[in-house]
Design a protein around this motif. Structure first.
Motif, short mmCIF file in Angstrom:
data_model
loop_
_atom_site.label_atom_id
_atom_site.label_comp_id
_atom_site.label_asym_id
_atom_site.label_seq_id
_atom_site.Cartn_x
_atom_site.Cartn_y
_atom_site.Cartn_z
N ILE A 188 1.40 -10.09 1.19
CA ILE A 188 1.13 -10.55 -0.17
C ILE A 188 -0.38 -10.46 -0.39
CG2 ILE A 188 0.86 -13.03 0.38
CD1 ILE A 188 2.86 -11.90 -2.64
N ASP A 189 -0.78 -9.85 -1.47
CA ASP A 189 -2.19 -9.83 -1.87
C ASP A 189 -2.27 -9.26 -3.29
OD1 ASP A 189 -2.17 -7.00 -1.63
OD2 ASP A 189 -4.26 -7.01 -1.01
N ASP A 190 -3.47 -9.17 -3.84
CA ASP A 190 -3.64 -8.72 -5.23
C ASP A 190 -2.96 -7.38 -5.48
OD1 ASP A 190 -5.16 -10.95 -5.66
OD2 ASP A 190 -7.10 -9.92 -5.45
N LYS A 191 -3.12 -6.44 -4.51
CA LYS A 191 -2.61 -5.09 -4.75
C LYS A 191 -1.08 -5.05 -4.73
CE LYS A 191 -6.48 -3.66 -2.20
NZ LYS A 191 -6.43 -3.96 -0.79
N VAL A 192 -0.47 -5.84 -3.83
CA VAL A 192 0.99 -5.89 -3.79
C VAL A 192 1.52 -6.49 -5.10
CG1 VAL A 192 3.00 -6.85 -2.59
CG2 VAL A 192 1.02 -6.07 -1.26
N ILE A 193 0.83 -7.53 -5.60
CA ILE A 193 1.26 -8.17 -6.86
C ILE A 193 1.08 -7.20 -8.04
CG2 ILE A 193 0.71 -10.03 -8.48
CD1 ILE A 193 0.01 -11.75 -5.99
N GLN A 194 0.01 -6.44 -8.01
CA GLN A 194 -0.22 -5.44 -9.06
C GLN A 194 0.90 -4.40 -9.07
OE1 GLN A 194 -2.61 -5.59 -11.46
NE2 GLN A 194 -1.47 -3.85 -12.35
N ILE A 240 8.66 -4.12 -2.21
CA ILE A 240 7.55 -3.18 -2.05
C ILE A 240 6.94 -3.35 -0.65
CG2 ILE A 240 5.22 -2.59 -2.86
CD1 ILE A 240 6.26 -3.72 -5.66
N ALA A 241 6.68 -4.62 -0.31
CA ALA A 241 6.03 -4.90 0.97
C ALA A 241 6.89 -4.45 2.14
CB ALA A 241 5.73 -6.40 1.08
N TYR A 242 8.19 -4.73 2.07
CA TYR A 242 9.04 -4.41 3.21
C TYR A 242 9.23 -2.89 3.36
CZ TYR A 242 12.72 -4.48 6.66
OH TYR A 242 13.44 -4.26 7.80
N ALA A 243 9.39 -2.19 2.24
CA ALA A 243 9.54 -0.73 2.31
C ALA A 243 8.29 -0.11 2.95
CB ALA A 243 9.77 -0.15 0.92
N ASN A 244 7.11 -0.60 2.58
CA ASN A 244 5.89 -0.03 3.13
C ASN A 244 5.64 -0.48 4.57
OD1 ASN A 244 5.08 1.59 0.93
ND2 ASN A 244 4.52 -0.28 -0.17
N GLU A 273 4.62 -9.08 15.47
CA GLU A 273 4.06 -8.51 14.24
C GLU A 273 4.31 -9.50 13.11
OE1 GLU A 273 5.70 -4.65 13.18
OE2 GLU A 273 3.69 -4.04 12.64
N PRO A 274 3.50 -10.56 13.04
CA PRO A 274 3.77 -11.63 12.07
C PRO A 274 3.35 -11.27 10.65
CG PRO A 274 1.79 -12.14 13.33
CD PRO A 274 2.31 -10.84 13.87
N ARG A 275 4.16 -11.73 9.68
CA ARG A 275 3.85 -11.52 8.26
C ARG A 275 3.15 -12.75 7.70
NH1 ARG A 275 9.82 -10.02 7.28
NH2 ARG A 275 9.88 -7.92 8.15
N ALA A 293 1.30 0.37 -0.03
CA ALA A 293 1.65 1.79 -0.13
C ALA A 293 1.92 2.32 1.27
CB ALA A 293 0.50 2.56 -0.78
N ALA A 294 2.50 3.53 1.32
CA ALA A 294 2.80 4.16 2.61
C ALA A 294 1.50 4.61 3.29
CB ALA A 294 3.73 5.35 2.40
N PRO A 295 1.49 4.70 4.63
CA PRO A 295 0.23 4.97 5.34
C PRO A 295 -0.19 6.43 5.33
CG PRO A 295 2.02 4.78 6.90
CD PRO A 295 2.61 4.50 5.55
N HIS A 296 -1.51 6.67 5.23
CA HIS A 296 -2.06 7.99 5.52
C HIS A 296 -2.64 7.96 6.93
CE1 HIS A 296 -6.04 6.38 4.76
NE2 HIS A 296 -5.75 6.09 3.51
N ILE A 297 -3.11 9.11 7.42
CA ILE A 297 -3.51 9.18 8.83
C ILE A 297 -4.69 8.26 9.13
CG2 ILE A 297 -2.56 11.45 9.39
CD1 ILE A 297 -5.41 12.58 8.92
N GLY A 298 -5.52 7.96 8.13
CA GLY A 298 -6.63 7.02 8.34
C GLY A 298 -6.14 5.64 8.73
#
Ligand SMILES: [Zn+2]
Ligand SMILES: [Zn+2]
Length: 439
Positions: free
Chosen positions: A46-52, A64-68, A87-89, A10-15
């Motif tokens: 890649i992780d559970d939340k991205v797959i969800q 999804i991953a690249y947009a975020n 910044e490795p993926r 998801a997109a970042p919040h200030i935290g």
């Protein structure tokens, strides 16, 4: 430095960006101190939340991953963080992860079962040293699909693919990385056997960092010399989370506050102190930073441009050398501002200029010098355009009101005044438009 970066579901919040700012300040300070800093910040793509999310939205995981990832990088950039050295993926480092798992299996630290690969926690006697826990007290229920564990406390380095999930081939079947393994593999690739600082949020100490340490040290790396964990931005004492909605997203916050004010808000407290978020606390930060900016503006107006001093004052350096003591360091900045203001009042220009040179040097290493080109680029130009636009619209509304009451003398006078200010006013069917006169 290795900083555990974003999981890009998801997109970042200030935290989220607070961590980026805290470590950006550390990196700038170490660089000022003459270190040649290599700064690695990974992307968990890649992780559970991205797959969800892929299932929920029907969009491929990589989209999804690249947009975020881009949203995160926009967030870091707008709040003044320098880009990392690399910044490795995670998904770009599967061969490195397979190699590490092969070595750990050969060394008796890991085993494959049902397409998963687990780390055998009893094979690494120092496990849980960072979080100061005892293995016998650890209750670790097996995660979903984590079958074939020898000990429920063993953790997954690699997860067998479930039907329809993204997967990569390995000698143990097709699957995907467990989160912990990617950081051990990428730290090794980019920083070698050992490096200085490993950072991340407070919540990463266990299990993520304990598991990274176990993997990397059992593999034969010296791994990190120092562990540095930043505290959270909280709301009513709870860690800020996605469920708060969009209001604290960086993209929304920069609409309401100037980015440099937000950076000051997030950078000013010590990195180990929680920030309890409220509109009121951001407003206080705005006022605090405003006192610094007001001083800078007054000196420049009266004395002209002033370059930053080549060195920061000793007391500032001592504060920063003591576990990156930004609050104490900023207290030195505010003292210099007060002294500079007194000098201006006494018409002691030489003293005021000297204080400003110091203030700029100190703000520079915090990434907070408003005169630095990083804050005077296009974004600022757009801000100014927005301010001018609102002001001109205000005046044009008054002109419209004058015309409505048939006070054409006033309406024409307003138009002439705007012309003298360098603006061309054009009446169109949809209302008046203004442009800057370039002639
Ligand atoms: Zn990590
Ligand atoms: Zn880490």
């Amino acid at each position: 430095m290795y900083l555990c970066g974003a999981t890009v579901q998801a997109a970042p919040h200030i935290g989220h960006i607070r961590s980026g700012i805290n470590f950006d300040v550390m990196r700038r300070w170490l660089t000022y101190r003459g270190y040649d800093v290599t700064f690695v910040r990974n992307v968990t793509d890649i992780d559970d939340k991205v797959i969800q999310k892929e299932r929920d939205l029907g969009i491929p995981w990589w989209q999804i991953a690249y947009a975020n990832e881009r949203a995160f990088n926009d967030g870091y950039t707008v709040l003044g963080c320098q880009p990392p050295t690399v910044e490795p993926r995670a998904t770009g480092h599967i061969p490195e992860m397979i190699e590490m798992m092969q070595a750990l299996i050969a060394g008796g630290h890991a085993y494959a079962a049902d397409g998963n690969v687990y780390f055998d926690v009893k094979s690494y006697p120092d496990y849980l040293e960072l979080s100061n826990q005892k293995l016998e007290n650890l209750l670790q229920p097996a995660g979903e699909g984590e079958t074939g564990k020898r000990d429920p406390r063993d953790f997954a380095m690699w997860k067998a693919a479930k039907p329809g999930e993204p997967s990569w081939q390995t000698p143990w079947g097709s699957g995907r990385p467990g989160w912990h393994l990617e950081c051990s593999a990428m730290a090794h690739k980019y920083l070698g056997k050992g490096f200085d600082i490993h950072g991340g949020g407070l919540d990463l100490i266990f299990p993520h960092h304990e598991n990274e340490i176990a993997q990397s040290k059992a593999f034969g790396d010296d791994f990190a010399n120092f562990w540095v964990h930043n505290a959270w931005v909280t709301l009513s004492g709870e860690k800020m989370s996605k469920s708060l909605g969009n209001s604290v997203l960086v993209s929304a916050m920069v609409q309401r506050w100037r980015p440099i004010v937000l950076r000051y808000y997030l950078a000013a407290p010590h990195y180990r102190s929680m920030i309890e978020y409220s509109e009121e606390s951001v407003r206080e930060a705005e006022a605090g930073f405003g006192r610094i900016e007001g001083f800078i503006q007054r000196v420049v107006e009266r004395c002209g441009a002033v370059e930053p001093a080549p060195e920061v004052p000793l007391a500032f350096a001592e504060a920063m050398d003591d576990d990156f003591g930004v609050p104490q360091a900023l207290a030195i900045v505010h003292t210099a501002v007060r002294q500079g203001n007194s000098a201006l009042t006494a018409d002691d220009k030489e003293n005021a200029v000297a204080r400003l040179a110091e203030v700029r040097a100190m703000l520079g290493v915090l990434g907070l010098d408003p005169l630095d080109p990083q804050w005077s680029g296009e974004d600022r130009g757009e801000d100014l355009h927005g301010v001018i636009d609102s002001l001109v619209r205000l005046v044009l509304d008054q002109r419209q009101a004058a015309r409505a009451r048939k006070d054409f003398a006033t309406a024409d006078a307003i138009r002439d005044q705007l012309g003298l200010a360098g603006l061309v006013i054009e009446d169109t069917p949809s209302g008046a438009r203004w442009t800057i006169n370039n002639q």
